[in-house]
Design a protein around this motif. Sequence first.
Motif, PDB file in Angstrom:
ATOM      1  N   GLN A  46       0.829  -1.193   0.000  1.00 25.96           N
ATOM      2  CA  GLN A  46       0.000   0.000   0.000  1.00 25.96           C
ATOM      3  C   GLN A  46       0.874   1.258   0.000  1.00 25.96           C
ATOM      4  N   GLN A  47       1.909   1.267   0.842  1.00 27.77           N
ATOM      5  CA  GLN A  47       2.812   2.413   0.897  1.00 27.77           C
ATOM      6  C   GLN A  47       3.471   2.653  -0.458  1.00 27.77           C
ATOM      7  N   ASP A  48       3.893   1.574  -1.116  1.00 21.72           N
ATOM      8  CA  ASP A  48       4.548   1.708  -2.415  1.00 21.72           C
ATOM      9  C   ASP A  48       3.595   2.232  -3.481  1.00 21.72           C
ATOM     10  N   VAL A  49       2.383   1.694  -3.517  1.00 20.77           N
ATOM     11  CA  VAL A  49       1.413   2.141  -4.522  1.00 20.77           C
ATOM     12  C   VAL A  49       1.054   3.604  -4.281  1.00 20.77           C
ATOM     13  N   LEU A  50       0.893   3.981  -3.018  1.00 20.60           N
ATOM     14  CA  LEU A  50       0.617   5.388  -2.704  1.00 20.60           C
ATOM     15  C   LEU A  50       1.772   6.282  -3.159  1.00 20.60           C
ATOM     16  N   ALA A  51       2.996   5.864  -2.868  1.00 15.52           N
ATOM     17  CA  ALA A  51       4.167   6.670  -3.253  1.00 15.52           C
ATOM     18  C   ALA A  51       4.265   6.801  -4.769  1.00 15.52           C
ATOM     19  N   LEU A  52       4.040   5.711  -5.475  1.00 17.06           N
ATOM     20  CA  LEU A  52       4.091   5.756  -6.940  1.00 17.06           C
ATOM     21  C   LEU A  52       3.019   6.689  -7.497  1.00 17.06           C
ATOM     22  N   HIS A  53       1.814   6.599  -6.939  1.00 17.08           N
ATOM     23  CA  HIS A  53       0.718   7.440  -7.418  1.00 17.08           C
ATOM     24  C   HIS A  53       0.975   8.909  -7.087  1.00 17.08           C
ATOM     25  N   GLU A  54       1.477   9.169  -5.881  1.00 20.99           N
ATOM     26  CA  GLU A  54       1.773  10.553  -5.498  1.00 20.99           C
ATOM     27  C   GLU A  54       2.920  11.121  -6.332  1.00 20.99           C
ATOM     28  N   ALA A  55       3.781  10.250  -6.842  1.00 23.08           N
ATOM     29  CA  ALA A  55       4.882  10.691  -7.704  1.00 23.08           C
ATOM     30  C   ALA A  55       4.423  10.923  -9.145  1.00 23.08           C
ATOM     31  N   GLY A  56       3.146  10.667  -9.421  1.00 20.29           N
ATOM     32  CA  GLY A  56       2.603  10.962 -10.740  1.00 20.29           C
ATOM     33  C   GLY A  56       2.238   9.768 -11.591  1.00 20.29           C
ATOM     34  N   MET A  57       2.455   8.571 -11.096  1.00 19.63           N
ATOM     35  CA  MET A  57       2.114   7.378 -11.874  1.00 19.63           C
ATOM     36  C   MET A  57       0.619   7.090 -11.698  1.00 19.63           C
ATOM     37  N   SER A  58      -0.066   6.801 -12.784  1.00 17.37           N
ATOM     38  CA  SER A  58      -1.507   6.526 -12.703  1.00 17.37           C
ATOM     39  C   SER A  58      -1.747   5.080 -12.266  1.00 17.37           C
ATOM     40  N   TYR A  59      -2.932   4.839 -11.731  1.00 16.22           N
ATOM     41  CA  TYR A  59      -3.300   3.472 -11.357  1.00 16.22           C
ATOM     42  C   TYR A  59      -3.331   2.574 -12.593  1.00 16.22           C
ATOM     43  N   THR A  60      -3.656   3.153 -13.740  1.00 17.33           N
ATOM     44  CA  THR A  60      -3.652   2.398 -14.994  1.00 17.33           C
ATOM     45  C   THR A  60      -2.244   1.927 -15.329  1.00 17.33           C
ATOM     46  N   ASP A  61      -1.248   2.754 -15.045  1.00 18.80           N
ATOM     47  CA  ASP A  61       0.143   2.376 -15.293  1.00 18.80           C
ATOM     48  C   ASP A  61       0.675   1.399 -14.240  1.00 18.80           C
ATOM     49  N   ILE A  62       0.240   1.553 -13.004  1.00 23.40           N
ATOM     50  CA  ILE A  62       0.694   0.700 -11.897  1.00 23.40           C
ATOM     51  C   ILE A  62       0.109  -0.709 -12.013  1.00 23.40           C
ATOM     52  N   ALA A  63      -1.157  -0.783 -12.362  1.00 27.73           N
ATOM     53  CA  ALA A  63      -1.913  -2.039 -12.318  1.00 27.73           C
ATOM     54  C   ALA A  63      -1.253  -3.214 -13.031  1.00 27.73           C
ATOM     55  N   PRO A  64      -0.793  -3.089 -14.284  1.00 30.18           N
ATOM     56  CA  PRO A  64      -0.233  -4.261 -14.961  1.00 30.18           C
ATOM     57  C   PRO A  64       0.995  -4.831 -14.260  1.00 30.18           C
ATOM     58  N   HIS A  65       1.736  -3.994 -13.588  1.00 33.03           N
ATOM     59  CA  HIS A  65       2.925  -4.461 -12.878  1.00 33.03           C
ATOM     60  C   HIS A  65       2.557  -5.304 -11.663  1.00 33.03           C
ATOM     61  N   LEU A  66       1.356  -5.087 -11.140  1.00 28.05           N
ATOM     62  CA  LEU A  66       0.877  -5.848  -9.989  1.00 28.05           C
ATOM     63  C   LEU A  66      -0.025  -7.011 -10.401  1.00 28.05           C
ATOM     64  N   VAL A  68      -3.077  -6.634 -11.613  1.00 27.52           N
ATOM     65  CA  VAL A  68      -4.444  -6.298 -11.212  1.00 27.52           C
ATOM     66  C   VAL A  68      -5.006  -5.255 -12.168  1.00 27.52           C
ATOM     67  N   LYS A  69      -6.296  -4.967 -12.017  1.00 25.54           N
ATOM     68  CA  LYS A  69      -6.938  -3.911 -12.796  1.00 25.54           C
ATOM     69  C   LYS A  69      -6.692  -2.567 -12.109  1.00 25.54           C
ATOM     70  N   PRO A  70      -6.818  -1.467 -12.840  1.00 30.41           N
ATOM     71  CA  PRO A  70      -6.601  -0.149 -12.233  1.00 30.41           C
ATOM     72  C   PRO A  70      -7.477   0.108 -11.002  1.00 30.41           C
ATOM     73  N   GLU A  71      -8.708  -0.393 -11.034  1.00 31.42           N
ATOM     74  CA  GLU A  71      -9.603  -0.207  -9.885  1.00 31.42           C
ATOM     75  C   GLU A  71      -9.030  -0.887  -8.639  1.00 31.42           C
ATOM     76  N   ARG A  72      -8.414  -2.045  -8.828  1.00 31.87           N
ATOM     77  CA  ARG A  72      -7.816  -2.764  -7.702  1.00 31.87           C
ATOM     78  C   ARG A  72      -6.571  -2.030  -7.213  1.00 31.87           C
ATOM     79  N   ALA A  73      -5.773  -1.480  -8.126  1.00 31.60           N
ATOM     80  CA  ALA A  73      -4.601  -0.701  -7.723  1.00 31.60           C
ATOM     81  C   ALA A  73      -5.024   0.490  -6.874  1.00 31.60           C
ATOM     82  N   SER A  74      -6.114   1.136  -7.265  1.00 33.53           N
ATOM     83  CA  SER A  74      -6.654   2.239  -6.480  1.00 33.53           C
ATOM     84  C   SER A  74      -7.102   1.750  -5.108  1.00 33.53           C
TER      85      SER A  74
END
Length: 104
Positions: A46-66, A68-74
């Motif tokens: 959770q801390q990592d996903v928050l940090a990535l998102h706060e740094a400007g990465m979208s949930y759509t960009d984060i999701a495939p690396h995890l 999961v779908k963007p909604e799940r990343a959020s």
Amino acid sequence: MDTPPPPFEALADLTKDPGTLERAKLLTDALNAVPDLQKWLRQLRQQDVLALHEAGMSYTDIAPHLGVKPERASGIARGASRSTNPGGSGRRTKAPGPAEPDGP
């Protein structure tokens, strides 16, 4: 399976001395601690996903690396857990936030 799957190779010491009470006790303790391990890992993720998102990465960009779908990343960023309440209501629960440090 003779060795634990990655990234748990450090637990390989638990494979030593089969057939002993000491090992049986260590394995029991390890199994009992799995929920705490999962909680800790979820908090770190959770801390990592928050940090990535706060740094400007979208949930759509984060999701495939995890995986999961963007909604799940959020949801991960919000601390939403996919497990259900123990009471059986079927509603999603919110995972606790980062652990507070112990006292002085």
